[in-house]
Design a protein around this motif. Structure first.
Motif, PDB file in Angstrom:
ATOM      1  N   MET A   1       0.836  -1.192   0.000  1.00 63.49           N
ATOM      2  CA  MET A   1       0.000   0.000   0.000  1.00 63.49           C
ATOM      3  C   MET A   1       0.876   1.249   0.000  1.00 63.49           C
ATOM      4  O   MET A   1       1.872   1.306   0.708  1.00 63.49           O
ATOM      5  CB  MET A   1      -0.907   0.008   1.235  1.00 63.49           C
ATOM      6  N   THR A   2       0.495   2.243  -0.774  1.00 61.87           N
ATOM      7  CA  THR A   2       1.252   3.494  -0.818  1.00 61.87           C
ATOM      8  C   THR A   2       0.795   4.423   0.294  1.00 61.87           C
ATOM      9  O   THR A   2      -0.397   4.621   0.507  1.00 61.87           O
ATOM     10  CB  THR A   2       1.044   4.188  -2.164  1.00 61.87           C
ATOM     11  N   ASP A   3       1.713   4.976   1.036  1.00 60.59           N
ATOM     12  CA  ASP A   3       1.392   5.940   2.087  1.00 60.59           C
ATOM     13  C   ASP A   3       1.047   7.269   1.450  1.00 60.59           C
ATOM     14  O   ASP A   3       1.869   7.896   0.802  1.00 60.59           O
ATOM     15  CB  ASP A   3       2.598   6.088   3.013  1.00 60.59           C
ATOM     16  N   ALA A   4      -0.211   7.724   1.641  1.00 58.13           N
ATOM     17  CA  ALA A   4      -0.647   8.983   1.040  1.00 58.13           C
ATOM     18  C   ALA A   4      -0.615  10.114   2.048  1.00 58.13           C
ATOM     19  O   ALA A   4      -1.342  11.079   1.926  1.00 58.13           O
ATOM     20  CB  ALA A   4      -2.051   8.825   0.462  1.00 58.13           C
ATOM     21  N   SER A   5       0.196  10.018   3.103  1.00 62.94           N
ATOM     22  CA  SER A   5       0.281  11.084   4.085  1.00 62.94           C
ATOM     23  C   SER A   5       0.819  12.340   3.430  1.00 62.94           C
ATOM     24  O   SER A   5       1.532  12.279   2.428  1.00 62.94           O
ATOM     25  CB  SER A   5       1.202  10.654   5.234  1.00 62.94           C
ATOM     26  N   PRO A   6       0.475  13.531   3.972  1.00 59.10           N
ATOM     27  CA  PRO A   6       0.874  14.790   3.332  1.00 59.10           C
ATOM     28  C   PRO A   6       2.358  14.900   3.055  1.00 59.10           C
ATOM     29  O   PRO A   6       2.768  15.453   2.045  1.00 59.10           O
ATOM     30  CB  PRO A   6       0.386  15.845   4.343  1.00 59.10           C
ATOM     31  N   SER A   7       3.203  14.342   3.962  1.00 59.22           N
ATOM     32  CA  SER A   7       4.638  14.489   3.776  1.00 59.22           C
ATOM     33  C   SER A   7       5.143  13.721   2.567  1.00 59.22           C
ATOM     34  O   SER A   7       6.241  13.987   2.069  1.00 59.22           O
ATOM     35  CB  SER A   7       5.371  14.007   5.039  1.00 59.22           C
ATOM     36  N   ASN A   8       4.373  12.748   2.101  1.00 59.84           N
ATOM     37  CA  ASN A   8       4.825  11.932   0.975  1.00 59.84           C
ATOM     38  C   ASN A   8       4.193  12.342  -0.354  1.00 59.84           C
ATOM     39  O   ASN A   8       4.465  11.723  -1.373  1.00 59.84           O
ATOM     40  CB  ASN A   8       4.504  10.457   1.234  1.00 59.84           C
ATOM     41  N   ARG A   9       3.342  13.329  -0.355  1.00 64.34           N
ATOM     42  CA  ARG A   9       2.676  13.738  -1.581  1.00 64.34           C
ATOM     43  C   ARG A   9       3.599  14.572  -2.455  1.00 64.34           C
ATOM     44  O   ARG A   9       4.297  15.458  -1.977  1.00 64.34           O
ATOM     45  CB  ARG A   9       1.417  14.551  -1.256  1.00 64.34           C
ATOM     46  N   ALA A  10       3.570  14.277  -3.727  1.00 66.36           N
ATOM     47  CA  ALA A  10       4.368  15.050  -4.688  1.00 66.36           C
ATOM     48  C   ALA A  10       3.475  16.053  -5.384  1.00 66.36           C
ATOM     49  O   ALA A  10       2.339  15.746  -5.761  1.00 66.36           O
ATOM     50  CB  ALA A  10       5.011  14.120  -5.704  1.00 66.36           C
ATOM     51  N   ARG A  11       3.988  17.263  -5.562  1.00 69.86           N
ATOM     52  CA  ARG A  11       3.254  18.311  -6.260  1.00 69.86           C
ATOM     53  C   ARG A  11       4.134  18.815  -7.398  1.00 69.86           C
ATOM     54  O   ARG A  11       5.294  19.174  -7.177  1.00 69.86           O
ATOM     55  CB  ARG A  11       2.916  19.484  -5.326  1.00 69.86           C
ATOM     56  N   GLY A  12       3.601  18.832  -8.587  1.00 69.51           N
ATOM     57  CA  GLY A  12       4.378  19.303  -9.717  1.00 69.51           C
ATOM     58  C   GLY A  12       3.550  20.188 -10.629  1.00 69.51           C
ATOM     59  O   GLY A  12       2.352  19.948 -10.806  1.00 69.51           O
ATOM     60  N   THR A  13       4.174  21.217 -11.197  1.00 71.13           N
ATOM     61  CA  THR A  13       3.494  22.083 -12.150  1.00 71.13           C
ATOM     62  C   THR A  13       4.434  22.422 -13.301  1.00 71.13           C
ATOM     63  O   THR A  13       5.643  22.525 -13.122  1.00 71.13           O
ATOM     64  CB  THR A  13       3.016  23.408 -11.511  1.00 71.13           C
TER      65      THR A  13
END
Length: 275
Positions: A1-13
């Motif tokens: 299972m992938t940990d979707a906690s905020p610290s592990n979220r990637a944001r790209g633009t």
């Protein structure tokens, strides 16, 4: 299972404009953030080719990417990707935060031409993708875009037994809504696609949209490109819009058909990265 906690979220633009300068098209004001980069292979005049690079190698639950590109009057640009995008398993609980979200905004100015041609998106078992495409194209401009989804990591014998895909497209031509569609498929995705009335065993699907005053001229060629073994598809054209859709149990067969279709509509080969 992938940990979707905020610290592990990637944001790209990624955001960029494209402007005609003499006989060439040049990038204007590019902006990069997160793990995405825009690369511009050298071209000798004519249309500009811009390549989207995901340095992270894929997307997981909770990741988000936003792309915004605009072709100014008379500009000509092709946007593609270095490889297939991969969407990995999302968290099994947590609702919206477990989704992988992608937003694409395209604007095509007067007399401009923009080709949006990312390579296929591969959805791993358990992937949860929410994607939105918003397009504004002027009456005398040309827009060609294609998106292909592959359901499961088939090369490893993996079926997409769980997950969800929500795909929302809105295309406005000359300020008026020309195309609106929403795809929402979830649960046992492979099982649903096995149903004769839904996918007939499909493991990949593709949609091609061409907004152009010449769109009707490409209808016969589009239908011919899809009339091949292992591909079920069709195409229609109306009011300066051509829409083609196709399904296949073989992502390779579908990709080959889509390459032929796009090459025919463009009148030239796809970017070399598609080879």
């Amino acid at each position: 299972m992938t940990d979707a906690s905020p610290s592990n979220r990637a944001r790209g633009t990624l955001a960029a404009g494209f402007r005609r300068v003499g006989t060439r098209t040049e990038v204007v004001g590019p902006h990069e953030a997160g793990g995405y980069r825009l690369r511009l292979p050298r071209t000798h005049g004519g249309p500009c080719e811009a390549v989207i690079v995901n340095t992270g190698g894929g997307m997981a639950g909770g990741d988000r990417a936003d792309f915004s590109f605009a072709a100014e009057a008379g500009a000509a640009v092709t946007l593609t990707t270095t490889a297939a995008e991969k969407v990995y398993r999302g968290a099994e609980a947590g609702g919206a935060e477990a989704e992988t979200r992608v937003g694409v905004a395209l604007a095509v100015g007067p007399g401009a031409a923009l080709d949006w041609l990312p390579q296929e998106t591969i959805l791993f078992d358990g992937a949860r993708l929410r994607r939105r495409l918003d397009v504004e194209v002027e009456e005398d401009a040309d827009l060609l875009m294609a998106e292909m989804l592959v359901f499961g990591r088939l090369g490893m014998g993996e079926r997409m037994g769980s997950g969800r895909v929500r795909d929302r497209w809105r295309v406005r031509r000359g300020g008026r809504l020309a195309l609106a569609e929403d795809l929402d498929i979830g649960g046992d995705v492979a099982g649903l696609l096995d149903r004769p009335a839904l996918g007939g065993g499909a493991r990949a699907c593709a949609t091609v949209v061409w907004a152009s005053r010449r769109a009707g001229d490409g209808l016969d060629a589009a239908r011919a490109a899809l009339d091949v073994a292992d591909v079920a598809g069709g195409a229609s054209a109306w009011n300066g819009l051509l829409v083609a859709r196709a399904l296949s149990p073989s992502p390779r067969a579908l990709r080959t058909a889509i390459v032929d279709l796009l090459s025919g509509l463009r009148g030239r080969a796809l970017p070399r990265l598609w080879a």
